[in-house]
Motif scaffolding. Structure first.
Motif, PDB file in Angstrom:
ATOM      1  N   LEU A   1      45.742  87.650 122.760  1.00 45.92           N
ATOM      2  CA  LEU A   1      44.439  87.555 122.882  1.00 45.92           C
ATOM      3  C   LEU A   1      44.451  85.498 124.025  1.00 45.92           C
ATOM      4  N   ASN A   2      45.832  85.115 123.233  1.00 43.61           N
ATOM      5  CA  ASN A   2      46.563  84.675 123.406  1.00 43.61           C
ATOM      6  C   ASN A   2      46.534  83.768 124.963  1.00 43.61           C
ATOM      7  N   GLU A   3      47.524  85.113 125.159  1.00 41.93           N
ATOM      8  CA  GLU A   3      48.249  85.384 126.699  1.00 41.93           C
ATOM      9  C   GLU A   3      46.641  85.434 127.704  1.00 41.93           C
ATOM     10  N   MET A   4      45.783  86.068 127.156  1.00 45.76           N
ATOM     11  CA  MET A   4      44.449  86.027 127.552  1.00 45.76           C
ATOM     12  C   MET A   4      44.174  84.664 127.983  1.00 45.76           C
ATOM     13  N   GLU A   5      44.076  83.601 127.230  1.00 43.86           N
ATOM     14  CA  GLU A   5      43.962  82.608 127.377  1.00 43.86           C
ATOM     15  C   GLU A   5      44.817  81.365 128.159  1.00 43.86           C
ATOM     16  N   ALA A   6      45.856  81.986 128.268  1.00 43.24           N
ATOM     17  CA  ALA A   6      46.904  81.503 128.871  1.00 43.24           C
ATOM     18  C   ALA A   6      46.340  81.138 130.212  1.00 43.24           C
TER      19      ALA A   6
ATOM     20  N   ASN B   1      54.942  78.497 106.740  1.00 43.63           N
ATOM     21  CA  ASN B   1      54.560  80.596 106.320  1.00 43.63           C
ATOM     22  C   ASN B   1      55.070  81.162 108.050  1.00 43.63           C
ATOM     23  N   LEU B   2      56.161  81.183 108.287  1.00 42.86           N
ATOM     24  CA  LEU B   2      56.228  82.435 109.389  1.00 42.86           C
ATOM     25  C   LEU B   2      56.920  82.980 108.534  1.00 42.86           C
ATOM     26  N   ILE B   3      57.740  83.520 108.025  1.00 42.99           N
ATOM     27  CA  ILE B   3      58.303  84.367 107.179  1.00 42.99           C
ATOM     28  C   ILE B   3      56.831  84.224 105.627  1.00 42.99           C
ATOM     29  N   PRO B   4      56.566  85.166 105.103  1.00 46.36           N
ATOM     30  CA  PRO B   4      55.716  85.476 103.736  1.00 46.36           C
ATOM     31  C   PRO B   4      57.038  85.234 102.511  1.00 46.36           C
ATOM     32  N   GLU B   5      56.049  84.682 101.967  1.00 47.71           N
ATOM     33  CA  GLU B   5      57.128  84.035 100.617  1.00 47.71           C
ATOM     34  C   GLU B   5      57.742  85.911  99.422  1.00 47.71           C
TER      35      GLU B   5
ATOM     36  N   MET C   1      59.748  83.114 120.919  1.00 47.38           N
ATOM     37  CA  MET C   1      58.171  82.627 121.315  1.00 47.38           C
ATOM     38  C   MET C   1      58.193  81.543 120.830  1.00 47.38           C
ATOM     39  N   LYS C   2      59.147  80.760 120.383  1.00 44.23           N
ATOM     40  CA  LYS C   2      59.270  79.729 119.512  1.00 44.23           C
ATOM     41  C   LYS C   2      59.529  78.554 120.635  1.00 44.23           C
ATOM     42  N   ASP C   3      59.466  78.633 121.941  1.00 40.04           N
ATOM     43  CA  ASP C   3      59.636  78.248 123.256  1.00 40.04           C
ATOM     44  C   ASP C   3      58.055  77.572 123.671  1.00 40.04           C
ATOM     45  N   GLY C   4      57.527  79.198 123.475  1.00 36.18           N
ATOM     46  CA  GLY C   4      56.096  78.819 124.065  1.00 36.18           C
ATOM     47  C   GLY C   4      54.845  78.106 123.747  1.00 36.18           C
ATOM     48  N   LEU C   5      55.168  78.333 122.564  1.00 36.61           N
ATOM     49  CA  LEU C   5      54.366  78.020 121.320  1.00 36.61           C
ATOM     50  C   LEU C   5      54.987  77.672 120.223  1.00 36.61           C
ATOM     51  N   SER C   6      54.329  76.375 119.372  1.00 39.77           N
ATOM     52  CA  SER C   6      54.370  75.315 118.376  1.00 39.77           C
ATOM     53  C   SER C   6      54.681  76.090 117.074  1.00 39.77           C
ATOM     54  N   LEU C   7      55.120  76.091 116.220  1.00 38.79           N
ATOM     55  CA  LEU C   7      55.701  76.408 115.300  1.00 38.79           C
ATOM     56  C   LEU C   7      53.963  76.334 113.954  1.00 38.79           C
ATOM     57  N   ASP C   8      52.745  75.764 113.819  1.00 38.38           N
ATOM     58  CA  ASP C   8      52.084  75.996 113.487  1.00 38.38           C
ATOM     59  C   ASP C   8      51.217  77.085 114.514  1.00 38.38           C
ATOM     60  N   GLU C   9      51.592  77.101 115.787  1.00 37.19           N
ATOM     61  CA  GLU C   9      50.785  78.343 116.557  1.00 37.19           C
ATOM     62  C   GLU C   9      51.660  79.704 116.091  1.00 37.19           C
ATOM     63  N   LEU C  10      52.418  79.451 116.265  1.00 38.20           N
ATOM     64  CA  LEU C  10      52.737  80.469 115.689  1.00 38.20           C
ATOM     65  C   LEU C  10      52.587  80.990 114.262  1.00 38.20           C
ATOM     66  N   ALA C  11      52.605  80.445 113.417  1.00 41.61           N
ATOM     67  CA  ALA C  11      52.346  81.082 111.846  1.00 41.61           C
ATOM     68  C   ALA C  11      50.820  81.318 111.803  1.00 41.61           C
ATOM     69  N   ASP C  12      50.202  80.966 113.310  1.00 46.36           N
ATOM     70  CA  ASP C  12      48.656  81.367 112.901  1.00 46.36           C
ATOM     71  C   ASP C  12      48.556  82.563 113.322  1.00 46.36           C
ATOM     72  N   MET C  13      49.559  83.166 114.501  1.00 50.46           N
ATOM     73  CA  MET C  13      50.037  84.493 115.203  1.00 50.46           C
ATOM     74  C   MET C  13      50.860  85.493 114.182  1.00 50.46           C
ATOM     75  N   PHE C  14      51.348  85.261 112.763  1.00 52.82           N
ATOM     76  CA  PHE C  14      51.386  86.113 112.288  1.00 52.82           C
ATOM     77  C   PHE C  14      50.945  85.893 110.898  1.00 52.82           C
ATOM     78  N   SER C  15      50.003  84.717 111.080  1.00 55.42           N
ATOM     79  CA  SER C  15      49.229  85.698 109.900  1.00 55.42           C
ATOM     80  C   SER C  15      48.225  86.647 109.380  1.00 55.42           C
ATOM     81  N   PRO C  16      47.936  87.414 109.130  1.00 56.84           N
ATOM     82  CA  PRO C  16      47.450  88.412 108.507  1.00 56.84           C
ATOM     83  C   PRO C  16      45.158  87.926 108.583  1.00 56.84           C
ATOM     84  N   ASN C  17      45.202  86.877 108.532  1.00 58.15           N
ATOM     85  CA  ASN C  17      43.870  86.047 108.050  1.00 58.15           C
ATOM     86  C   ASN C  17      43.502  86.453 110.289  1.00 58.15           C
TER      87      ASN C  17
END
Length: 212
Positions: free
Chosen positions: A207-212, A30-34, A65-81
């Motif tokens: 926000l992710n950078e803020m928590e890092a 889900n990094l690239i929308p259907e 960004m893929k070297d610093g975040l997992s694919l699941d974390e990236l998916a959350d980042m790109f999610s409109p939720n």
């Protein structure tokens, strides 16, 4: 969507240097929308195309960004939720995510809150961006807050846009799933169209950078 706004899968892979396997792995994650995978007839049969600007920007961001975040974390980042976390206004100011001016304007309309929900943060962040860019006035900022408060819940998790038009100096600010097919008479001027999905991506990254 015009033909010139599309890019073929073959051209995309050649231009970005990614493999067929990467492209479809990112799709599964889900990094690239259907809906970005557009099937069209061609002289060779069915071929897959993508919205050029969106897919090129997305792949560039994934690669960066893929070297610093997992694919699941990236998916959350790109999610409109929207995220579930709440953050204090003080922290947002300290980390330069929003300005005091935009936060004070938000509090004038919504009241002071010790903790801001993600929806609140998104509203203040978008308000901050547009005020800082000179695209809206203070009064139009109040309109933005009201529109987000009253209507964003109906479109949350959808790729919607916030847009402002003016006719004879009179502003109209609205939310829509897409402004692509909206037409007005010649006296109406588009001031801006802002993708809220893109703003959510930017905000989540900050926000992710803020928590890092």
């Amino acid at each position: 969507m015009n033909e010139e706004d599309l890019i073929s899968k073959k051209e995309l892979l050649e231009l970005t240097g990614i493999s067929y396997g990467q492209l479809y792995r990112w799709k599964r994650k889900n990094l690239i929308p259907e809906e970005w995978f557009v099937r069209k007839s061609s002289f060779t049969g069915q071929e897959t195309f993508f919205p050029r600007d969106k897919i090129l920007q997305r792949i560039e961001r994934i690669k960066n960004m893929k070297d610093g975040l997992s694919l699941d974390e990236l998916a959350d980042m790109f999610s409109p939720n929207l995220g579930a976390e709440s953050i204090s206004a003080v922290k947002l100011i300290e980390r330069n995510i929003v300005t005091i001016f935009s936060l004070e304007l938000f509090e004038e309309e919504m009241g002071q809150k010790e903790l801001l929900s993600f929806n609140d943060i998104l509203t203040v962040y978008v308000l901050h961006k547009l005020l800082q860019g000179g695209e809206i006035t203070r009064e139009e900022g109040k309109m933005l807050i009201a529109v987000m408060r009253e209507h964003y819940g109906d479109l949350a998790a959808k790729p919607c846009e916030l847009a402002l038009i003016r006719k004879m100096g009179v502003p109209l600010l609205f939310l829509t799933e897409s402004a692509e097919q909206i037409y007005f008479d010649k006296d109406v001027k588009w001031v801006f169209r802002l993708s809220l999905a893109a703003s959510i991506e930017e905000l989540k990254l900050k926000l992710n950078e803020m928590e890092a």
